[in-house]
Design a protein around this motif. Structure first.
Motif, PDB file in Angstrom:
ATOM      1  N   ASP A 146      27.901 -28.500  48.143  1.00  0.00           N
ATOM      2  CA  ASP A 146      27.232 -27.553  49.008  1.00  0.00           C
ATOM      3  C   ASP A 146      28.220 -26.480  49.460  1.00  0.00           C
ATOM      4  O   ASP A 146      29.372 -26.449  49.019  1.00  0.00           O
ATOM      5  CB  ASP A 146      26.599 -28.268  50.217  1.00  0.00           C
ATOM      6  CG  ASP A 146      27.603 -29.118  50.996  1.00  0.00           C
ATOM      7  OD1 ASP A 146      28.821 -28.806  50.955  1.00  0.00           O
ATOM      8  OD2 ASP A 146      27.174 -30.089  51.655  1.00  0.00           O
ATOM      9  N   SER A 147      27.774 -25.637  50.372  1.00  0.00           N
ATOM     10  CA  SER A 147      28.613 -24.519  50.814  1.00  0.00           C
ATOM     11  C   SER A 147      29.830 -24.988  51.597  1.00  0.00           C
ATOM     12  O   SER A 147      30.863 -24.308  51.628  1.00  0.00           O
ATOM     13  CB  SER A 147      27.784 -23.553  51.668  1.00  0.00           C
ATOM     14  OG  SER A 147      27.256 -24.228  52.808  1.00  0.00           O
ATOM     15  N   VAL A 148      29.739 -26.148  52.244  1.00  0.00           N
ATOM     16  CA  VAL A 148      30.895 -26.685  52.968  1.00  0.00           C
ATOM     17  C   VAL A 148      32.026 -26.997  51.994  1.00  0.00           C
ATOM     18  O   VAL A 148      33.188 -26.658  52.226  1.00  0.00           O
ATOM     19  CB  VAL A 148      30.494 -27.944  53.766  1.00  0.00           C
ATOM     20  CG1 VAL A 148      31.728 -28.600  54.378  1.00  0.00           C
ATOM     21  CG2 VAL A 148      29.490 -27.588  54.846  1.00  0.00           C
ATOM     22  N   ALA A 149      31.683 -27.638  50.882  1.00  0.00           N
ATOM     23  CA  ALA A 149      32.694 -27.950  49.870  1.00  0.00           C
ATOM     24  C   ALA A 149      33.296 -26.675  49.283  1.00  0.00           C
ATOM     25  O   ALA A 149      34.506 -26.612  49.039  1.00  0.00           O
ATOM     26  CB  ALA A 149      32.078 -28.805  48.771  1.00  0.00           C
ATOM     27  N   ALA A 150      32.471 -25.675  49.068  1.00  0.00           N
ATOM     28  CA  ALA A 150      32.989 -24.405  48.536  1.00  0.00           C
ATOM     29  C   ALA A 150      33.978 -23.779  49.511  1.00  0.00           C
ATOM     30  O   ALA A 150      35.042 -23.273  49.107  1.00  0.00           O
ATOM     31  CB  ALA A 150      31.829 -23.457  48.250  1.00  0.00           C
ATOM     32  N   ARG A 151      33.645 -23.808  50.791  1.00  0.00           N
ATOM     33  CA  ARG A 151      34.534 -23.216  51.794  1.00  0.00           C
ATOM     34  C   ARG A 151      35.848 -23.989  51.906  1.00  0.00           C
ATOM     35  O   ARG A 151      36.930 -23.396  51.935  1.00  0.00           O
ATOM     36  CB  ARG A 151      33.824 -23.176  53.144  1.00  0.00           C
ATOM     37  CG  ARG A 151      34.713 -22.749  54.308  1.00  0.00           C
ATOM     38  CD  ARG A 151      33.906 -22.580  55.582  1.00  0.00           C
ATOM     39  NE  ARG A 151      33.161 -23.763  55.934  1.00  0.00           N
ATOM     40  CZ  ARG A 151      33.661 -24.816  56.596  1.00  0.00           C
ATOM     41  NH1 ARG A 151      34.945 -24.801  56.975  1.00  0.00           N
ATOM     42  NH2 ARG A 151      32.905 -25.847  56.901  1.00  0.00           N
ATOM     43  N   LEU A 152      35.763 -25.296  51.956  1.00  0.00           N
ATOM     44  CA  LEU A 152      36.964 -26.100  52.173  1.00  0.00           C
ATOM     45  C   LEU A 152      37.866 -26.141  50.936  1.00  0.00           C
ATOM     46  O   LEU A 152      39.082 -26.225  51.061  1.00  0.00           O
ATOM     47  CB  LEU A 152      36.578 -27.524  52.576  1.00  0.00           C
ATOM     48  CG  LEU A 152      35.848 -27.657  53.908  1.00  0.00           C
ATOM     49  CD1 LEU A 152      35.446 -29.103  54.157  1.00  0.00           C
ATOM     50  CD2 LEU A 152      36.709 -27.142  55.057  1.00  0.00           C
ATOM     51  N   SER A 153      37.271 -26.084  49.768  1.00  0.00           N
ATOM     52  CA  SER A 153      38.064 -26.162  48.531  1.00  0.00           C
ATOM     53  C   SER A 153      38.562 -24.807  48.059  1.00  0.00           C
ATOM     54  O   SER A 153      39.526 -24.735  47.294  1.00  0.00           O
ATOM     55  CB  SER A 153      37.228 -26.804  47.420  1.00  0.00           C
ATOM     56  OG  SER A 153      36.170 -25.931  47.020  1.00  0.00           O
ATOM     57  N   GLY A 154      37.895 -23.732  48.488  1.00  0.00           N
ATOM     58  CA  GLY A 154      38.231 -22.410  47.972  1.00  0.00           C
ATOM     59  C   GLY A 154      37.665 -22.149  46.591  1.00  0.00           C
ATOM     60  O   GLY A 154      37.966 -21.117  45.971  1.00  0.00           O
ATOM     61  N   ILE A 155      36.836 -23.050  46.074  1.00  0.00           N
ATOM     62  CA  ILE A 155      36.194 -22.896  44.765  1.00  0.00           C
ATOM     63  C   ILE A 155      34.754 -22.476  45.013  1.00  0.00           C
ATOM     64  O   ILE A 155      33.964 -23.218  45.613  1.00  0.00           O
ATOM     65  CB  ILE A 155      36.253 -24.211  43.959  1.00  0.00           C
ATOM     66  CG1 ILE A 155      37.705 -24.601  43.713  1.00  0.00           C
ATOM     67  CG2 ILE A 155      35.499 -24.074  42.632  1.00  0.00           C
ATOM     68  CD1 ILE A 155      37.885 -25.968  43.099  1.00  0.00           C
ATOM     69  N   ARG A 156      34.395 -21.298  44.556  1.00  0.00           N
ATOM     70  CA  ARG A 156      33.096 -20.733  44.931  1.00  0.00           C
ATOM     71  C   ARG A 156      31.917 -21.472  44.303  1.00  0.00           C
ATOM     72  O   ARG A 156      30.863 -21.607  44.915  1.00  0.00           O
ATOM     73  CB  ARG A 156      33.034 -19.244  44.563  1.00  0.00           C
ATOM     74  CG  ARG A 156      33.851 -18.359  45.504  1.00  0.00           C
ATOM     75  CD  ARG A 156      33.735 -16.907  45.154  1.00  0.00           C
ATOM     76  NE  ARG A 156      34.402 -16.601  43.882  1.00  0.00           N
ATOM     77  CZ  ARG A 156      34.468 -15.380  43.354  1.00  0.00           C
ATOM     78  NH1 ARG A 156      33.905 -14.363  43.976  1.00  0.00           N
ATOM     79  NH2 ARG A 156      35.101 -15.185  42.217  1.00  0.00           N
ATOM     80  N   ARG A 157      32.086 -21.947  43.057  1.00  0.00           N
ATOM     81  CA  ARG A 157      30.987 -22.664  42.389  1.00  0.00           C
ATOM     82  C   ARG A 157      31.196 -24.158  42.540  1.00  0.00           C
ATOM     83  O   ARG A 157      32.144 -24.729  42.004  1.00  0.00           O
ATOM     84  CB  ARG A 157      30.926 -22.320  40.900  1.00  0.00           C
ATOM     85  CG  ARG A 157      30.108 -21.103  40.562  1.00  0.00           C
ATOM     86  CD  ARG A 157      29.836 -21.045  39.070  1.00  0.00           C
ATOM     87  NE  ARG A 157      28.636 -21.760  38.654  1.00  0.00           N
ATOM     88  CZ  ARG A 157      28.349 -22.063  37.390  1.00  0.00           C
ATOM     89  NH1 ARG A 157      29.202 -21.782  36.423  1.00  0.00           N
ATOM     90  NH2 ARG A 157      27.226 -22.676  37.101  1.00  0.00           N
ATOM     91  N   VAL A 158      30.306 -24.789  43.270  1.00  0.00           N
ATOM     92  CA  VAL A 158      30.331 -26.236  43.444  1.00  0.00           C
ATOM     93  C   VAL A 158      28.954 -26.759  43.073  1.00  0.00           C
ATOM     94  O   VAL A 158      27.947 -26.369  43.676  1.00  0.00           O
ATOM     95  CB  VAL A 158      30.689 -26.630  44.885  1.00  0.00           C
ATOM     96  CG1 VAL A 158      30.765 -28.146  45.005  1.00  0.00           C
ATOM     97  CG2 VAL A 158      32.006 -25.998  45.309  1.00  0.00           C
ATOM     98  N   LEU A 159      28.910 -27.638  42.070  1.00  0.00           N
ATOM     99  CA  LEU A 159      27.647 -28.138  41.538  1.00  0.00           C
ATOM    100  C   LEU A 159      27.624 -29.661  41.574  1.00  0.00           C
ATOM    101  O   LEU A 159      28.671 -30.307  41.613  1.00  0.00           O
ATOM    102  CB  LEU A 159      27.452 -27.664  40.091  1.00  0.00           C
ATOM    103  CG  LEU A 159      27.441 -26.148  39.858  1.00  0.00           C
ATOM    104  CD1 LEU A 159      27.360 -25.848  38.359  1.00  0.00           C
ATOM    105  CD2 LEU A 159      26.287 -25.494  40.602  1.00  0.00           C
ATOM    106  N   PRO A 160      26.424 -30.249  41.516  1.00  0.00           N
ATOM    107  CA  PRO A 160      26.343 -31.712  41.442  1.00  0.00           C
ATOM    108  C   PRO A 160      26.824 -32.217  40.085  1.00  0.00           C
ATOM    109  O   PRO A 160      26.722 -31.511  39.067  1.00  0.00           O
ATOM    110  CB  PRO A 160      24.854 -32.003  41.659  1.00  0.00           C
ATOM    111  CG  PRO A 160      24.155 -30.733  41.315  1.00  0.00           C
ATOM    112  CD  PRO A 160      25.094 -29.615  41.626  1.00  0.00           C
TER     113      PRO A 160
END
Length: 457
Positions: A146-160
């Motif tokens: 989700d967007s939380v993972a994108a923000r914390l990781s710095g990786i814009r595309r986060v998918l299941p």
């Protein structure tokens, strides 16, 4: 029971430092201060993890893709360990080093996909399992796609993770070239990796390229290493202060490792070595089952891990706090040998050259100290190894030293016929003009050690 009581007493001594009023006051001050390795946890990360240095990991990913030129990179994270199947010494999760190097995420069952060259050049996708609230009642919070993972990781595309196969096929179509995966023991059972290997694709091992990048540490890695090394120094100091003739080796080990954890270490970097008397001459003696005797030397080889980076520090000290003249003579030769190697540590040198410097120095200065043979005959292991996420870190040992490389310098002399072993090991950073001692917090001259051990009383 007697040993258990002694361990409790030793723990109390570590807190107060000594029996005097001034020492007790110092102990109270130490107890009140924040742990050396204190950090601000991020509640949304698994295990309330440390914040990711997003700029650092992005730079590492760019460097990797530039080195590869063309192709697709696929890196799996580690999986949850099985308590019923695995013999686990530390029951907390530890990330796969290659995945951690490029993400700094402590999350299970994830995948990292990167594309070099082609239409999708530079693309990076993080794949995470979906949230499972009922499972999290047992395992704790997990990072979700989700967007939380994108923000914390710095990786814009986060998918299941269930979209990984489709995304991988698309990446291979848009960026034809080799598929790079880490081929090692950690990926041996990964079905996706096996399918790629046996599917006739051009599959190449990512590890040699990734490992060569890991050899030179960036600022974030050095900060983690410095913390691990400083914590380790406090553990060695605590062990020296607590040591008494009659203590069991495992009690000395417990004091050192308690100080590691007191100061924020995640775990030990490797099984601690506490060898007293005859055990001081066994290089990797790690069962810690002997009771020390008055007059013994103790070789304590123990390092803390912090932020997935480990220290590796060894000190040798007399359990009664006083070196004999014979012990001091052997010790001083080992220490001088270490200094000679350190003075030759600079960019362009190699570990092989430093090893020769150390052995030549020991041979030239041993006289009759070791009998008919020169003392280098009893220096039975290599002088150095790389240090980082692994205690024997990755990298080609023929590589000339560069600024940012971290290595150990650890000469030793092991005289089995005298039950006398001495090893001194420090962690060293190569700088632009020479080298820096990282592990200077732990005293290592005979005078410093004796002074510290006298102060305990």
């Amino acid at each position: 029971m007697r040993s258990l009581l002694l361990l409790v007493v030793v723990g109390a001594l570590v807190v107060v430092g000594a029996l005097g009023g001034t020492a007790a006051a110092q102990g109270r001050a130490d107890a009140d201060r924040a742990p050396l390795g204190a950090w601000t946890p991020v509640p949304e990360l698994p295990g309330m993890g440390r914040a990711v240095d997003t700029a650092a990991v992005a730079a590492r990913r760019r460097a990797l893709l530039a080195r590869l030129g063309r192709g697709v990179v696929l890196i799996p994270a580690a999986h949850e360990r099985q308590l019923e199947r695995d013999y686990i010494q530390d029951n907390d999760f530890r990330q796969n080093n290659t995945f951690f190097y490029f993400t700094e995420l402590e999350t299970q069952d994830a995948w990292l996909l990167m594309v070099a060259g082609g239409d999708a050049g530079g693309e990076t996708v993080l794949f995470l399992p979906p949230r499972n609230p009922s499972q999290e009642r047992w395992t704790g919070l997990r990072l979700a796609p989700d967007s939380v993972a994108a923000r914390l990781s710095g990786i814009r595309r986060v998918l299941p993770t269930d979209s990984l196969d489709r995304a991988l096929r698309s990446a291979l179509f848009r960026a034809p070239g080799p598929v790079y995966v880490p081929l090692d023991a950690t990926t041996r059972d990964e079905k996706r990796v096996a399918d790629l290997v046996f599917d006739g694709r051009d599959v190449r091992n990512l590890r040699p390229v990734a490992d060569s990048l890991r050899l030179v540490k960036d600022a974030d890695e050095l900060a983690r290493l410095r913390t691990a090394v400083d914590i380790s120094g406090l553990g060695h100091i605590a062990a020296m202060q607590a040591a008494r003739p009659g203590m069991w080796e495992y009690e000395i080990e417990a004091v050192a490792e308690a100080a590691f954890r007191r100061n924020g270490a995640d775990r030990v970097g490797y099984p601690s070595i506490v060898g007293s008397g005859p055990n001081s001459t066994t290089l990797h003696y790690d069962v810690s089952r002997r009771q020390t005797k008055d007059g013994d030397l103790v070789v304590l080889d123990a390092g803390a891990e912090w932020g997935q980076y480990t220290a590796d520090v060894t000190r040798t000290f007399p359990v009664n706090g006083r070196f004999t003249p014979r012990q001091k003579a052997i010790y001083d030769l080992v220490l001088a040998t270490q200094r000679a190697a350190f003075d030759s540590t600079r960019p362009g040198a190699t570990i092989g050259q430093l090893n020769r410097v150390a052995r030549d120095y020991m041979r030239a200065h041993s006289g009759t100290l070791c009998g008919d043979q020169t003392c280098d005959a009893y220096f039975i292991h290599g002088l150095s190894h790389w240090l980082g996420m692994d205690v024997h870190d990755v990298g080609d040992y023929s590589t000339p030293l560069k600024p940012g490389v971290v290595l150990t310098i650890e000469p030793g002399i092991y005289l089995t016929q005298e039950n006398l072993g001495v090893r001194i090991e420090d962690d060293v950073l190569v700088t632009a003009t020479g080298a820096e001692w990282l592990s200077g917090r732990a005293p290592k001259t005979t005078d410093e050690i004796e002074r510290l051990m006298r102060a305990r009383r």
